[in-house]
Write a protein that holds these residues in place. Sequence first.
Motif, mmCIF file in Angstrom:
data_model
loop_
_atom_site.group_PDB
_atom_site.id
_atom_site.type_symbol
_atom_site.label_atom_id
_atom_site.label_comp_id
_atom_site.label_asym_id
_atom_site.label_seq_id
_atom_site.Cartn_x
_atom_site.Cartn_y
_atom_site.Cartn_z
ATOM 1 N N GLY A 286 39.807 34.932 45.025
ATOM 2 C CA GLY A 286 40.191 35.813 44.916
ATOM 3 C C GLY A 286 40.892 36.170 43.544
ATOM 4 O O GLY A 286 40.870 36.591 42.357
ATOM 5 N N LEU A 287 41.588 35.232 43.349
ATOM 6 C CA LEU A 287 42.978 35.746 42.433
ATOM 7 C C LEU A 287 42.395 35.054 40.965
ATOM 8 O O LEU A 287 42.707 35.544 39.702
ATOM 9 C CB LEU A 287 44.100 35.513 42.717
ATOM 10 N N ALA A 293 41.318 36.775 33.472
ATOM 11 C CA ALA A 293 41.305 38.116 32.174
ATOM 12 C C ALA A 293 41.946 38.645 31.805
ATOM 13 O O ALA A 293 42.719 38.808 31.259
ATOM 14 C CB ALA A 293 40.240 38.763 33.304
ATOM 15 N N SER A 294 43.675 38.708 33.126
ATOM 16 C CA SER A 294 45.100 38.951 32.401
ATOM 17 C C SER A 294 45.804 37.891 32.087
ATOM 18 O O SER A 294 47.020 38.307 31.073
ATOM 19 C CB SER A 294 46.222 39.757 33.545
ATOM 20 N N THR A 366 36.804 42.437 38.882
ATOM 21 C CA THR A 366 36.793 41.704 37.658
ATOM 22 C C THR A 366 35.728 39.991 37.315
ATOM 23 O O THR A 366 35.548 39.527 36.256
ATOM 24 C CB THR A 366 37.746 40.270 37.165
ATOM 25 N N VAL A 367 34.886 39.725 38.442
ATOM 26 C CA VAL A 367 34.121 38.955 37.955
ATOM 27 C C VAL A 367 32.522 39.327 36.871
ATOM 28 O O VAL A 367 32.718 40.663 36.844
ATOM 29 C CB VAL A 367 32.968 37.726 39.051
ATOM 30 N N PRO A 643 32.225 38.028 28.635
ATOM 31 C CA PRO A 643 33.193 38.322 29.686
ATOM 32 C C PRO A 643 34.241 39.409 29.974
ATOM 33 O O PRO A 643 34.390 39.934 29.342
ATOM 34 C CB PRO A 643 34.161 37.004 29.884
ATOM 35 N N TYR A 644 34.231 39.591 31.121
ATOM 36 C CA TYR A 644 35.465 40.664 31.810
ATOM 37 C C TYR A 644 36.625 40.338 31.305
ATOM 38 O O TYR A 644 37.534 39.491 31.036
ATOM 39 C CB TYR A 644 36.019 40.934 32.730
#
Length: 646
Positions: A286-287, A293-294, A366-367, A643-644
């Motif tokens: 999940g990370l 994104a970050s 975020t996905v 994308p996010y």
Amino acid sequence: MESLCIVGNGGVSTCQAFTRLDTTRVGFRPRAQLGFGCFVRERYKYGNLVIARSGRSGVGNSKDGNFAVENEKEEKRGGLILGPERDSSGSVIGFNLIPPSGDGEVLESHEDATTGGTEEAEDIEGVEKVQTRVTYNIVFVTSEAAPYSKTGGLGDVCGSLPIVLAARGHRVMVVSPRYLHGSPADKNFAGASELDCHIKVYCFGGEQEVAFFHEYREGVDWVFVDHPSYHRPGNPYGDSRGAFGDNQFRFALLCHAACEAPLVLPLGGYTYGEKCLFLVNDWHAGLVPVLLASKYRPYGVYKDARTILVIHNLAHQGVEPAATYTNLGLPSEWYGALGWVFPTWARTHALDTGEAVNLLKGAIVTVDRILTVSKGYAWEITTVEGGYGLHELLSSRRSVLNGITNGIDIYEWNPSSDKHIASNYSVDDLSGKVQCKIALQKELGLPIKPDCPLIGFIGRLDYQKGIDLIRWAIPELLEDDVQFVMLGSGDPLYEDWMRATESTYKDKFRGWVGFNIPISHKITAGADILLMPSRFEPCGLNQLYAMRYGTVPVVHGTGGLRDTVQAFDPYSKGGLGEGTGWIFSPLSKESMLAALRVAIMTYRDHKSSWEGIMKRGMVKDSTWENAAVHYEQVFEWAFIDPPYIN
């Protein structure tokens, strides 16, 4: 003398390297994994390719120049050239991309070749046209993948679906930990070789060094992240004393390494590159979307990548105390993506604020798309009962939420070729099934009664699987002339109950504590009915195996069980009937017993109807190929929107 031309929207080039073609008809079919992005990087970036003979098509040299010149330039910069593939008579039957050295080794992958391009075969002089499709660089990130590691359905999915997608033309990488348990299971990784690539990732207060191992098998790049934290006895998540205390570290490390792998690993001579499609499975991966994104997109990296979260079991979310956020290697301003607050009733004491970080929640936020392993489960996780606290968040993302039912390995689970069962059989000849039943009764020490209904259960012995209902129902069920066989392990309470019940009902009940693959095949083939009273079941595989073996499922109407089993209706289709089993609801002992009794009565008194149920289940399409088509549709949807980012 004839020449080979490459035709694109931008112009025509003649390939002088292949002017000695003696065949009168030249056809072209794309290689399964390659595509032709390398030829269209610049001039034909947005065009389609057609390969034709100039002598028949009338196409001359392009004003853009001779292709031999382009080929020479390509060779100088380490590119690829096009080489003919001939049959035993010397006729050209296709084309391969070969290294400039001319050694003839076919390259199976290329960074530009499978990233969002279309492959198309033109109908040249009667050659059959191949369906156009979009191909992608796909990266599975998962905590387990069969046969290397497996504890349940997650391992089956990530061990089978990548192979099918690779066969459909995609370039596929699977990234998973390299578990070493000091047991015979370690031999599963014997085919993987260490890559000369060690990287350092920053998380948990310092630099962590990881290595990569790689095995190319069945068209897939199997990549294993190596770190000492993966080398310990037990299973991927814990041992006999419970879950490992450093699981957050172990799987955060997996996510960091998975983000780097497409950028740094030259698999087949080329990296996967930045335009990837990440399929992240459950909270362990999940990370990944949060990291993209970050930490990557703000610096222009992975700006064209997309992420899809596949939820196999929402009950497990990767929740840890809020203080552990600083260990994850994320910017401080991204805490809100993972921040989670437990409801008051779930807090440990009056001063507990309930603050935590939830890795699965961060992925949901975020996905680009969200998938579950059945349509029914996609709806259930948006409800209070099935959402485990995330139902409101998932409901807010309902527009990008879909369910696709898992497939099964039809080669491993095939009654006509299964080596584990006593007699092979098929939908056209069911005579071998009764032989499997007799052999199972002999092996387990039950009375040999071919006409006695034999009910089976295969699965974990825990509350989710409804073992408590079976426990309560057994005394009443075994009053009838039936036999019951169980295979599984889990809660010691239920393991002890199975042993005690076997001694009480010596002629009717057998309980095999543990898990044994050959025995699971024998029960699937030898039983008449498979019982699955699960409280929730995201997809379920045993009912799919059972139907393929002509064993009729009786299931609770939840999740994937409701999606895959069609309730038997003897009056439909002019009395011919339809359906593949029985579905009971609500979840209660009485409801389950009622469904079992109808199934038993049908088995005894309506043989033709029973045979129809068996055959309809055996021909049901539960292949991964069928599921892969639906996955590809979601892949296309994922690339429609940007994308996010924040």
